[in-house]
Design a protein around this motif. Sequence first.
Motif, PDB file in Angstrom:
ATOM      1  N   LEU A  22      37.728   2.962  -8.179  1.00 30.31           N
ATOM      2  CA  LEU A  22      36.862   1.801  -8.338  1.00 30.31           C
ATOM      3  C   LEU A  22      35.764   2.068  -9.356  1.00 30.31           C
ATOM      4  O   LEU A  22      35.452   1.217 -10.190  1.00 30.31           O
ATOM      5  CB  LEU A  22      36.254   1.394  -6.993  1.00 30.31           C
ATOM      6  CG  LEU A  22      35.376   0.143  -7.006  1.00 30.31           C
ATOM      7  CD1 LEU A  22      36.102  -1.048  -7.604  1.00 30.31           C
ATOM      8  CD2 LEU A  22      34.901  -0.175  -5.606  1.00 30.31           C
ATOM      9  N   ARG A  23      35.207   3.270  -9.346  1.00 31.14           N
ATOM     10  CA  ARG A  23      34.181   3.600 -10.331  1.00 31.14           C
ATOM     11  C   ARG A  23      34.772   3.656 -11.741  1.00 31.14           C
ATOM     12  O   ARG A  23      34.126   3.273 -12.709  1.00 31.14           O
ATOM     13  CB  ARG A  23      33.463   4.886  -9.943  1.00 31.14           C
ATOM     14  CG  ARG A  23      32.569   4.660  -8.719  1.00 31.14           C
ATOM     15  CD  ARG A  23      31.601   5.787  -8.473  1.00 31.14           C
ATOM     16  NE  ARG A  23      32.214   6.988  -7.956  1.00 31.14           N
ATOM     17  CZ  ARG A  23      32.305   7.301  -6.667  1.00 31.14           C
ATOM     18  NH1 ARG A  23      31.813   6.500  -5.739  1.00 31.14           N
ATOM     19  NH2 ARG A  23      32.854   8.431  -6.295  1.00 31.14           N
ATOM     20  N   LEU A  24      36.005   4.115 -11.860  1.00 31.31           N
ATOM     21  CA  LEU A  24      36.678   4.072 -13.166  1.00 31.31           C
ATOM     22  C   LEU A  24      36.818   2.629 -13.646  1.00 31.31           C
ATOM     23  O   LEU A  24      36.596   2.330 -14.823  1.00 31.31           O
ATOM     24  CB  LEU A  24      38.064   4.718 -13.084  1.00 31.31           C
ATOM     25  CG  LEU A  24      38.147   6.230 -13.180  1.00 31.31           C
ATOM     26  CD1 LEU A  24      39.583   6.692 -12.989  1.00 31.31           C
ATOM     27  CD2 LEU A  24      37.604   6.733 -14.497  1.00 31.31           C
ATOM     28  N   ARG A  25      37.175   1.726 -12.739  1.00 34.17           N
ATOM     29  CA  ARG A  25      37.301   0.305 -13.097  1.00 34.17           C
ATOM     30  C   ARG A  25      35.963  -0.266 -13.529  1.00 34.17           C
ATOM     31  O   ARG A  25      35.898  -1.073 -14.458  1.00 34.17           O
ATOM     32  CB  ARG A  25      37.864  -0.491 -11.912  1.00 34.17           C
ATOM     33  CG  ARG A  25      39.334  -0.221 -11.673  1.00 34.17           C
ATOM     34  CD  ARG A  25      39.902  -0.995 -10.517  1.00 34.17           C
ATOM     35  NE  ARG A  25      39.660  -2.425 -10.644  1.00 34.17           N
ATOM     36  CZ  ARG A  25      39.586  -3.248  -9.596  1.00 34.17           C
ATOM     37  NH1 ARG A  25      39.724  -2.798  -8.375  1.00 34.17           N
ATOM     38  NH2 ARG A  25      39.371  -4.536  -9.791  1.00 34.17           N
ATOM     39  N   ILE A  26      34.884   0.135 -12.858  1.00 28.29           N
ATOM     40  CA  ILE A  26      33.552  -0.350 -13.212  1.00 28.29           C
ATOM     41  C   ILE A  26      33.195   0.087 -14.630  1.00 28.29           C
ATOM     42  O   ILE A  26      32.753  -0.720 -15.451  1.00 28.29           O
ATOM     43  CB  ILE A  26      32.498   0.140 -12.201  1.00 28.29           C
ATOM     44  CG1 ILE A  26      32.726  -0.516 -10.841  1.00 28.29           C
ATOM     45  CG2 ILE A  26      31.080  -0.121 -12.703  1.00 28.29           C
ATOM     46  CD1 ILE A  26      31.948   0.127  -9.695  1.00 28.29           C
ATOM     47  N   VAL A  27      33.381   1.362 -14.924  1.00 27.61           N
ATOM     48  CA  VAL A  27      33.069   1.870 -16.271  1.00 27.61           C
ATOM     49  C   VAL A  27      33.947   1.178 -17.307  1.00 27.61           C
ATOM     50  O   VAL A  27      33.465   0.780 -18.375  1.00 27.61           O
ATOM     51  CB  VAL A  27      33.215   3.406 -16.343  1.00 27.61           C
ATOM     52  CG1 VAL A  27      33.075   3.901 -17.778  1.00 27.61           C
ATOM     53  CG2 VAL A  27      32.193   4.083 -15.440  1.00 27.61           C
ATOM     54  N   ALA A  28      35.216   0.986 -17.001  1.00 22.75           N
ATOM     55  CA  ALA A  28      36.122   0.312 -17.931  1.00 22.75           C
ATOM     56  C   ALA A  28      35.669  -1.120 -18.187  1.00 22.75           C
ATOM     57  O   ALA A  28      35.681  -1.587 -19.335  1.00 22.75           O
ATOM     58  CB  ALA A  28      37.551   0.332 -17.386  1.00 22.75           C
ATOM     59  N   GLU A  29      35.255  -1.826 -17.149  1.00 24.00           N
ATOM     60  CA  GLU A  29      34.788  -3.205 -17.317  1.00 24.00           C
ATOM     61  C   GLU A  29      33.501  -3.245 -18.132  1.00 24.00           C
ATOM     62  O   GLU A  29      33.339  -4.083 -19.020  1.00 24.00           O
ATOM     63  CB  GLU A  29      34.577  -3.858 -15.946  1.00 24.00           C
ATOM     64  CG  GLU A  29      34.262  -5.326 -16.013  1.00 24.00           C
ATOM     65  CD  GLU A  29      35.360  -6.170 -16.660  1.00 24.00           C
ATOM     66  OE1 GLU A  29      35.002  -7.124 -17.386  1.00 24.00           O
ATOM     67  OE2 GLU A  29      36.554  -5.890 -16.454  1.00 24.00           O
ATOM     68  N   LEU A  30      32.585  -2.323 -17.852  1.00 18.17           N
ATOM     69  CA  LEU A  30      31.318  -2.286 -18.591  1.00 18.17           C
ATOM     70  C   LEU A  30      31.513  -1.818 -20.034  1.00 18.17           C
ATOM     71  O   LEU A  30      30.661  -2.084 -20.878  1.00 18.17           O
ATOM     72  CB  LEU A  30      30.297  -1.418 -17.861  1.00 18.17           C
ATOM     73  CG  LEU A  30      29.783  -1.994 -16.537  1.00 18.17           C
ATOM     74  CD1 LEU A  30      28.873  -0.997 -15.837  1.00 18.17           C
ATOM     75  CD2 LEU A  30      29.079  -3.324 -16.751  1.00 18.17           C
ATOM     76  N   ALA A  31      32.616  -1.146 -20.321  1.00 16.93           N
ATOM     77  CA  ALA A  31      32.911  -0.748 -21.703  1.00 16.93           C
ATOM     78  C   ALA A  31      33.121  -1.978 -22.581  1.00 16.93           C
ATOM     79  O   ALA A  31      32.949  -1.918 -23.795  1.00 16.93           O
ATOM     80  CB  ALA A  31      34.139   0.163 -21.749  1.00 16.93           C
ATOM     81  N   ASN A  32      33.455  -3.108 -21.953  1.00 15.58           N
ATOM     82  CA  ASN A  32      33.628  -4.369 -22.684  1.00 15.58           C
ATOM     83  C   ASN A  32      32.298  -5.045 -22.975  1.00 15.58           C
ATOM     84  O   ASN A  32      32.264  -6.045 -23.688  1.00 15.58           O
ATOM     85  CB  ASN A  32      34.506  -5.331 -21.878  1.00 15.58           C
ATOM     86  CG  ASN A  32      35.913  -4.812 -21.720  1.00 15.58           C
ATOM     87  OD1 ASN A  32      36.461  -4.208 -22.631  1.00 15.58           O
ATOM     88  ND2 ASN A  32      36.491  -5.025 -20.562  1.00 15.58           N
TER      89      ASN A  32
END
Length: 107
Positions: A22-32
């Motif tokens: 889930l934290r990986l998904r958060i960082v990936a989303e914020l990378a946008n």
Amino acid sequence: MTATPPTGDELVGMLAALSNPLRLRIVAELANGRDYVSNLARVIGVSRPLLHMHLQRLEAVGLIVGSLELSEDGKAMKYYEVADFDVRLTASTLAEAVTTLTLKEKS
């Protein structure tokens, strides 16, 4: 300018924080691009309290940065964005990080 490699403790903290999907998904989303908590929770599909817990963990190790801003209607909104980090995992990076490691292994 070359970024300073993380210390052993910093590297352990970053890797531990990123070991959660889930934290990986958060960082990936914020990378946008940066986003506010309520929208980020909707996009990722989790409750705000659960998201807050994960955001705090990521912020504590320096992977993301939060800032409080006022919306046009005067509501306080917490925005998060990815911090400027660049960690390269190589054998030599790990060897160097170990020399500065102070955390004790859990029994």
